[in-house]
Design an enzyme around this catalytic site. Structure first.
Site, PDB file in Angstrom:
ATOM      1  CB  CYS A   1     -25.516  22.884 -30.027  1.00 47.66           C
ATOM      2  SG  CYS A   1     -24.523  23.081 -31.520  1.00 47.66           S
TER       3      CYS A   1
ATOM      4  CB  CYS B   1     -29.113  13.277 -26.110  1.00 50.78           C
ATOM      5  SG  CYS B   1     -30.688  12.525 -26.604  1.00 50.78           S
TER       6      CYS B   1
ATOM      7  CB  CYS C   1     -36.053  13.458 -31.023  1.00 50.99           C
ATOM      8  SG  CYS C   1     -36.019  15.131 -30.341  1.00 50.99           S
TER       9      CYS C   1
ATOM     10  CG  ASN D   1      -4.735   3.910  -2.612  1.00 51.78           C
ATOM     11  OD1 ASN D   1      -5.734   4.420  -2.105  1.00 51.78           O
ATOM     12  ND2 ASN D   1      -3.975   3.039  -1.978  1.00 51.78           N
TER      13      ASN D   1
ATOM     14  CB  CYS E   1      -3.549   5.185   2.249  1.00 47.00           C
ATOM     15  SG  CYS E   1      -4.850   3.947   2.175  1.00 47.00           S
TER      16      CYS E   1
ATOM     17  CG  ASN F   1      -1.877   1.144   1.255  1.00 47.47           C
ATOM     18  OD1 ASN F   1      -1.650   2.146   0.580  1.00 47.47           O
ATOM     19  ND2 ASN F   1      -2.932   1.034   2.044  1.00 47.47           N
TER      20      ASN F   1
ATOM     21  CB  CYS G   1     -18.033  19.058 -30.360  1.00 41.91           C
ATOM     22  SG  CYS G   1     -19.673  19.466 -29.737  1.00 41.91           S
TER      23      CYS G   1
ATOM     24  CB  CYS H   1     -29.185  18.389 -28.518  1.00 37.70           C
ATOM     25  SG  CYS H   1     -30.781  18.579 -29.350  1.00 37.70           S
TER      26      CYS H   1
ATOM     27  CB  CYS I   1     -22.336  19.689 -37.202  1.00 36.49           C
ATOM     28  SG  CYS I   1     -21.991  18.299 -36.108  1.00 36.49           S
TER      29      CYS I   1
END
Lengths: 444, 434
Positions: free
Chosen positions: B357, B390, B347, B204, B139, B136, B383, B353, B380
């Protein structure tokens, strides 16, 4: 002790406990947890369809988001900003036909966000604290008369008071509230909510309520116009349509609105008489309210008789189902022809109808239904036109409630146009107030 | 039926789902219940050195981040290593391993960074019959203030040194658990490898304050009005962990090193994703702490169904399959052109959306009077934001423009050939395309 099968129109068909249980809230208020879960379902839609569907244009996504972030008081202010009777509307709006029908989750899952109940959650929060979130603007020195203290009148009065005017609200009845107080089914407005709402609404100040003044009797329109800078008429529909058939005057035949009014004002429901076999003539919300409440009072059989088909009924499908779920029988395509009985009604005779070429006609086929009580719920009429121009059977208006007489506005059920809904009346009162304000302050 | 068994460093388990070293694996009672529920393995909660055990706070140990409907998205904790004595833990480990020989049982250890301390504890752990140890070094709270946990994991030299001691004094596999509270996870991973570690496990928990109480002005979880940073875990950390796993899987100095994946694994799908990025198995904690041990049943059935559907007969079949597809930004194909497409039947007209946008992106979605939302291909840039916001799955998708067609946004023909930034004319350091 009477019971469901006791003949005639008698009180106490059910015991006190059962009656009390029958007339509790139709929809229990949401708990904090339930409200959080319900609010989480809102998608915060753009230009939300629910807002478009709301006659008062409440910003629903915003108020639900305010609930979900732990500020229901802010949510209530969002609601009251558009609809000062948002508390009552949360209880009585046919949301299934308005905001919740338009909710995208109704489309997506057949289960809309519970907008009505969330609105109640928020408005209850603020009202129970006794907080009036609005303050009055600087006094204008203008006096406005509002005739009718129902939803339209109260909405108009509050907005005018907020804008700095001094408002006198007249009402023919002993209590303010209009249909909120006298007309809505008891299980939709429990715990004297209508009266509490009026007190809360008036806490903004500048509103004086004067009961016992009826238009045409104590009040004359020309005197009002002379005494006040503006007058808003919101007198509702005080008259009731008659059946116009033989036997209409027999004992046991009554107006549904009177029955509902008595029920709303009754301090002890066991004293309220109801028939063993009840028939309600009509197809609107009043018919459903009278029918369901008859059943809840312990009537054995209750029938709604409507002259057209189910689709034409103005009571929503939800209301129809509510009636059916309480055991009310819905009879469609029947019109009353005669009421039989020796002194008191014993039977109602109905004729089946058909629509031919757009015209409703009787087919000649008859049906008789046992009835010791018959309620008329076939619409209400304007009690007085006060010398104003009419549009059909209601006061003609243009713009935001302007009547044919300068300085007199009208809204709510007495004015032409709009659905006869509480929420529509609130919108009309509010919009008339804004127009009155603009006129009085000379910006129109 | 797919074979879910795994052989991780020679340690066999019936499935790749192990419980991570954490509260669920603190004692015999829990571990037996976990094995009965179907978990393939357990990393026993971290043991400390001989002597009086550590003490925990007596107030809240956990903080939380919620999604809708109070779904736990992130949890943080300020609990320390086991607060029960070393002897009792060792006895319990011995008993459990004896009763569950087919399950993996790993012992997590954290003792001071001194050879004597490790030399003292390792033989005793070995005597339990456990299958391996996990160091470990991760932590981030409490123990790190005492020079252990993340304080070791943040210094590659310490990692290498301690790992070497462990390999010297312990004969079975040594797994080094890494902290994410560093800038480049490849450095500690490489140090572990140099020290002779058989595997690394990660991540961790992450340094975190989940919230601040606005009444008391105290960070949460709050102990008598004061708070401290805790270790963050749960679904919220999965993207961070996946990225770190992928870096170790890809880096030259650590490639091929066995990895046990940890961080927000909640469903079979999460587990499969970790495995595709090179993990030999996965460790789960928050999901079990939220829903109980039973969730492993869904993980087993889901992974099994998916493997059958894909024709994978064993975990090895798809292990690391996504590693070759994990690359640097500069090598992404700039000639790949896509457009968002809205399925009008799916839709529900919420308009999210559009709001996203219109307000925050490229004004590439049109909204009509009747609330029909359509993509404006001329604007468009694909992206993916509309897809992400949505609420209806698969309602909006990105569809590739076929090479040879004209991109309405740029007016240029979509090239068939792969081309990246390294050869792009706008890049001052571009090399000529071959």
């Amino acid at each position: 002790m009477n019971n469901t099968f006791t003949p005639g129109v008698v009180p106490a068909r059910l015991g006190t406990d059962e009656l009390q249980q029958n007339f509790t809230d139709l929809h229990a208020p949401l708990s904090g947890h339930e409200a959080a879960v319900a609010a989480d379902r809102c998608y915060f839609c753009h230009d939300a369809p629910c807002v478009t569907a709301c006659p008062t244009d409440i910003d629903i996504p915003l108020f639900i988001r305010q609930i979900s972030t732990g500020t229901p008081e802010a949510a209530a202010t969002t609601i009251f900003d558009m609809n000062i009777l948002g508390g009552m509307c949360a209880r009585v709006c046919p949301t299934e036909d308005l905001c919740e029908q338009a909710c995208v989750r109704e489309l997506a899952e057949g289960k809309p966000v519970e907008i009505g109940r969330l609105q109640r959650f928020a408005t209850d929060k603020l009202m129970n604290k006794g907080v009036m979130p609005f303050t009055r603007a600087q006094a204008t020195g203008k006096k406005v008369a509002v005739v009718g203290a129902g939803p339209a009148g109260l909405s108009c009065a509050h907005r005018l008071a907020m804008l700095g005017h001094d408002v006198t609200v007249y009402d023919a009845m002993p209590k303010a509230g209009g249909l909120n107080e006298y007309g809505i089914a008891a299980y939709k407005s429990t715990g004297d909510f209508a009266a509490r709402e009026v007190d809360w609404l008036c806490s903004i100040g500048g509103i004086e309520i004067k009961p016992g003044f009826a238009l045409g009797n104590e009040l004359k329109i020309d005197e009002l116009v002379g005494d006040f800078a503006a007058v808003f008429l919101a007198v509702g529909l005080g008259g009731v349509n008659a059946l116009g058939i033989a036997g209409d005057d027999k004992d046991g035949v009554a107006d549904a609105v009177s029955f509902i009014q008595e029920l709303r004002q009754a301090s002890d429901l066991t004293t309220l008489p109801v028939g063993r076999n009840v028939v309600v003539i009509g197809g609107g919300m009043t018919a459903v309210d009278a029918a369901v409440q008859s059943k809840l009072l312990g009537a054995d059989t209750v029938t709604i008789a409507y002259r057209r088909g189910r689709d034409a009924m103005s009571a929503s499908r939800y209301e129809q189902d509510l009636a059916a779920s309480h055991g009310v029988k819905l009879l469609f395509n029947v019109q009353p022809k005669a009421i039989h009985g020796n002194g008191a009604v014993a039977e109602i005779e109905l004729e089946y109808t058909a629509t031919e070429n757009g015209k409703l006609t009787g087919t000649g086929e008859m049906i008789r239904v046992l009835a010791d009580q018959v309620f008329r719920a076939i619409g209400q009429t304007l009690a007085t036109e006060a010398g104003l121009k009419l549009d059909g059977r209601k006061l003609a208006i243009t713009g935001a409630g302007r009547t044919s007489l300068a300085g007199v506005w009208a809204g709510g059920d007495c004015a032409a146009g709009g659905d006869d809904l509480t929420v529509t009346a609130v919108a009309e009162g509010r919009d008339a107030a804004m127009d009155i304000h603009a006129t009085l302050m000379g910006s129109n | 039926m797919a074979d879910l068994t795994t052989d991780f460093l020679g340690i066999k388990s019936p499935n790749p789902f192990w419980l991570a070293s954490a509260p669920p694996t603190d004692k015999e009672y829990n571990v037996r219940r976990a094995f009965e529920a179907g978990w393939g393995g357990v990393v026993w909660k971290t043991l400390g050195e001989e002597g009086p055990p550590v003490v925990n706070v007596n107030g809240p140990r956990y903080g939380v981040i919620y999604g809708a409907d109070r779904r736990v998205l992130g949890l943080n904790n300020i609990e320390l290593i086991t607060d029960r004595s070393l002897e009792i833990n060792l006895e319990e480990i011995t008993r459990v391993k004896k009763d569950y020989p087919d399950r993996a049982l790993i012992v997590s250890i954290m003792v001071p960074c001194e050879e004597e301390a490790w030399k003292a504890i390792l033989p005793r752990v070995e005597a339990t019959g456990a299958d391996g140890i996990e160091l470990n070094f991760g932590c981030p709270h409490g123990m790190s203030e005492r020079g252990m946990g993340a304080a070791v994991g943040q210094v590659p030299e310490y990692i290498e040194r301690v790992t070497r001691w462990c390999k010297q004094y312990y004969s079975k596999p040594v797994i080094v658990k890494l902290t994410p509270n560093i800038t480049d996870v490849r450095k500690p991973a490489a140090a572990a490898r140099r020290g002779g570690a058989d595997a690394v496990s990660l991540i961790n928990t992450i340094n975190s304050i989940t919230s601040v109480n606005l009444d008391t002005m105290s960070p949460e979880p709050s102990i008598d009005g004061k708070g401290t940073h805790g270790g963050y875990c749960g679904p919220a950390v999965k993207p961070i962990a996946l990225s770190m796993v992928s870096e170790i899987a890809r880096a030259e100095e650590t490639a091929g090193m066995p990895i046990s994946g940890i961080g927000g694994i909640t469903t079979w799908r999460d587990a499969a994703e970790y495995i595709t990025l090179g993990c030999g198995n996965v460790q789960v904690c928050t999901a079990a702490m939220t829903y109980g041990f039973k969730i492993v049943q869904e993980m087993i059935s889901g992974l099994s169904q998916w493997m059958d559907e894909k024709g994978h007969t064993s975990i090895d079949d798809f292990m690391g399959k996504a590693v070759p597809n994990t690359t640097d930004w500069q090598y992404l194909n700039l000639n790949y052109v896509a457009k968002a497409v809205i399925d009008q039947d799916a839709c529900i007209a919420c308009g999210r959306c559009y709001a996203a946008c219109e307000d925050t992106s490229h004004q590439a979605i049109a909204m009509s009077e009747d609330r029909t939302f359509t993509v404006i291909d001329e604007e468009c840039v694909a992206c993916n934001l509309c897809v992400d916001v949505c609420p209806v799955e698969d309602c909006i998708t990105l569809v590739q423009l076929a090479p040879g067609t004209v991109d309405p946004r740029t007016g240029k023909v979509v090239e068939k050939e792969y081309a990246n930034w390294t050869t792009h004319p706008n890049n001052p350091g571009a090399v000529a395309a071959e």
